[in-house]
Design a protein around this motif. Structure first.
Motif, PDB file in Angstrom:
ATOM      1  N   LYS A   1       4.694   6.633   2.640  1.00 24.78           N
ATOM      2  CA  LYS A   1       3.525   5.778   1.274  1.00 24.78           C
ATOM      3  C   LYS A   1       3.350   7.375   1.298  1.00 24.78           C
ATOM      4  O   LYS A   1       2.773   7.808   2.679  1.00 24.78           O
ATOM      5  CB  LYS A   1       3.249   4.997   2.307  1.00 24.78           C
ATOM      6  CG  LYS A   1       3.818   3.592   2.047  1.00 24.78           C
ATOM      7  CD  LYS A   1       3.344   2.602  -0.111  1.00 24.78           C
ATOM      8  CE  LYS A   1       3.837   1.465   0.131  1.00 24.78           C
ATOM      9  NZ  LYS A   1       3.346   1.105  -0.590  1.00 24.78           N
TER      10      LYS A   1
ATOM     11  N   GLU B   1      -4.050  -4.583  -1.634  1.00 23.12           N
ATOM     12  CA  GLU B   1      -3.731  -5.396  -2.207  1.00 23.12           C
ATOM     13  C   GLU B   1      -1.927  -5.441  -1.537  1.00 23.12           C
ATOM     14  O   GLU B   1      -1.252  -5.908  -1.753  1.00 23.12           O
ATOM     15  CB  GLU B   1      -3.786  -5.687  -2.753  1.00 23.12           C
ATOM     16  CG  GLU B   1      -5.386  -7.156  -3.092  1.00 23.12           C
ATOM     17  CD  GLU B   1      -5.502  -7.696  -4.519  1.00 23.12           C
ATOM     18  OE1 GLU B   1      -4.764  -7.652  -5.590  1.00 23.12           O
ATOM     19  OE2 GLU B   1      -6.452  -8.357  -4.287  1.00 23.12           O
ATOM     20  N   ASN B   2      -1.795  -3.777  -1.721  1.00 20.72           N
ATOM     21  CA  ASN B   2      -0.694  -3.443  -1.442  1.00 20.72           C
ATOM     22  C   ASN B   2       0.132  -2.362  -0.432  1.00 20.72           C
ATOM     23  O   ASN B   2       0.498  -1.523  -0.644  1.00 20.72           O
ATOM     24  CB  ASN B   2       0.240  -2.475  -3.055  1.00 20.72           C
ATOM     25  CG  ASN B   2       0.101  -3.377  -3.942  1.00 20.72           C
ATOM     26  OD1 ASN B   2       1.103  -4.160  -4.520  1.00 20.72           O
ATOM     27  ND2 ASN B   2      -0.861  -3.494  -4.673  1.00 20.72           N
TER      28      ASN B   2
ATOM     29  N   ILE C   1       3.341   1.357  -7.493  1.00 18.36           N
ATOM     30  CA  ILE C   1       2.651   0.421  -7.452  1.00 18.36           C
ATOM     31  C   ILE C   1       2.576   0.251  -8.657  1.00 18.36           C
ATOM     32  O   ILE C   1       2.377   0.378  -9.036  1.00 18.36           O
ATOM     33  CB  ILE C   1       1.871  -0.081  -6.876  1.00 18.36           C
ATOM     34  CG1 ILE C   1       1.404   0.482  -5.421  1.00 18.36           C
ATOM     35  CG2 ILE C   1       0.782  -0.878  -6.483  1.00 18.36           C
ATOM     36  CD1 ILE C   1      -0.182   0.684  -4.673  1.00 18.36           C
TER      37      ILE C   1
END
Length: 472
Positions: free
Chosen positions: A23, A115-116, A357
């Motif tokens: 990430k 939110e991710n 995303i």
């Protein structure tokens, strides 16, 4: 059996760590009101911006980048919600009350990341208005109020307005908002974080007032080289184009012979911004996150410093729309300077693309990741800038085409006329270029949102009504 168990645990821990590293982190630095008066863009010969220059050299410098709107509020709304003004109706400035309305209709960039799976930390000016919303931010710095102490007898102030100040300050440098905001970023990067992060740092300078620590004034010469200005520049410009200029201050600075002081203060504020940005960049380089953090630096719009007899922004000319924009990806090709026209509207999709995303379907723009990660890639898509419903500029690699709400036009060949002194719109030889560029104008326009609007900033079709406060 114990050895096998130990190996499995080690493998599991290594695998977990690798998954965490997959990430990408983001350092997102917003600058307020900075035009191309930087070393890496060559906008002014006396600009001192070593930290931005260093990042531009090792990253991707989008030298032909443009904002979606030449004003803080609409520019930031477009970038942070991923929607062009003509698709959102957010053409002018709005009061903070509109924030809740926008959060119901759109997913902001920090909210999308939070939110991710991202932790989202912010400080300074990111949105134009509301700041600490837990739907967007894991943590947001509440800055202190800092009292300014000015160097006696130095600099310039127009009247008694504190906003129209162009003076060196002598209080400790840490007693400044931008220093405090940058320190928040430095401290964050020193800490241990187990989740991927989005760190947003909003630098306010060089926004008015043009006050900065004295040493940044002292580093500049006494006389500042003025930009190239053509005295009869406005002769071939339509009435709407002329009306967008903030000409009052230009006249006052000329009358008082103070333009050099104003420009020196602006350059000093740019250097002060660069210094604080450099503090955060240095902290990143020294941190454990240096190899997995993408840096995105942008300014919300450009700024007139006397060109076309104008001060501030709020026009559809190059000076007001062109902005510094750098992306550095430690794992990318970082292709040096890219001269292709790009819009800041692309930032939302670029970050989402890198973070893997999916974006909401309404989001405008396209990812710039291919330009950062690969070579010989082009978008072949001009940048569109809006200022009021019906007023648009289309900027490609060679031309700027402007059409105002009343149908009047401007066309400039930037490769031959960098100052936009010769309007070619009425030259029959350039009709093919106008026809080509006009195809990029919005096919539909969302009507301007009326709630929470600041009437002073309304331009285009609704200017007379809202400027006179006849419609609420």
């Amino acid at each position: 059996m114990k050895k096998i168990l130990l190996l499995l645990l080690m493998f599991s821990a290594t695998s977990f760590a690798q998954n965490k590293e997959e990430k990408t982190n983001f350092l997102f630095i917003a600058i307020d009101d900075m035009n191309d008066w930087t070393g890496f863009l060559g906008g002014h010969p006396q600009a001192i911006t070593p930290n931005l220059d260093r990042l531009a050299e090792k990253g991707t410098n989008f030298s032909n980048a443009h904002c979606s709107a030449p004003g803080c509020s609409p520019s930031r709304n477009a970038l942070l919600y991923g929607v062009e003004p003509f698709n959102s109706g957010l053409y002018p400035f709005y009061d903070e009350g509109i924030h809740e309305q926008l959060m119901k209709e759109y997913v902001s960039l920090p909210r999308l990341l939070k939110e991710n799976g991202y932790i989202t930390y912010g400080a300074g000016k990111i949105h134009h208005g509301s700041k600490n919303d837990e739907r967007e931010w894991t943590n947001y710095l509440e800055t202190k109020k800092h009292k300014k102490i000015f160097a006696e007898g130095e600099g310039y102030q127009l009247g008694k307005k504190s906003k129209m100040s162009f003076r060196p300050t002598i209080q400790p440098e840490e007693d400044n908002t931008d220093y405090e905001v940058a320190s928040y970023g430095v401290d964050f990067l020193k800490d241990k974080h187990n989740e991927p992060f989005f760190l947003a740092i909003g630098i306010v300078k060089p926004h008015l007032p043009f006050d900065a620590p004295k040493r940044f004034f002292d580093a500049l010469p006494d006389e500042i080289t003025p930009p190239e200005i053509l005295e009869n520049d406005l002769n071939d410009i339509p009435a709407v184009g002329k009306s967008l200029r903030k000409a009052g201050e230009d006249k006052r600075f000329r009358a008082a012979n103070k333009w050099s002081d104003v420009r020196k203060a602006y350059l000093a504020c740019i250097s002060w911004a660069d210094y604080n940005i450099g503090r955060v960049l240095d902290a990143l380089e020294k941190s454990e996150y240096a190899d997995n953090t993408v840096v995105i630096i942008w300014s919300d719009h450009g700024y007139h410093m006397g060109e076309k007899m104008a001060f501030k922004k709020f026009t559809l000319w190059e000076r007001a729309t062109r902005v510094p924009f750098i992306i550095y990806d430690p794992k990318g090709k970082n292709n040096g300077t890219i001269e292709e026209a790009v819009s800041l509207i692309n930032i939302y999709k670029t970050i989402a693309d890198k973070a893997k995303i999916e974006t909401p379907k309404y989001v405008d723009g396209t990812s710039l990741l291919p330009l950062v990660m690969e070579k010989n890639t082009i978008l072949n898509q001009p940048a569109i800038t809006s200022w009021g419903q019906g007023n648009y500029a289309v900027r490609d690699n060679q031309y700027r085409y402007i059409r105002y709400f009343d149908g009047t036009e401007e066309l400039y060949m930037l490769t031959e006329d960098k100052n936009e002194w010769k309007n070619l719109a009425k030259d029959e030889n350039f009709k093919p270029e106008i026809n080509r560029l006009s195809k990029y104008l919005p096919k539909t326009e969302k009507t301007m949102i009326k709630e929470y609007v600041n009437p002073w900033s309304v331009e285009g079709e609704f200017r007379k009504v809202y400027r006179n406060n006849k419609v609420k």
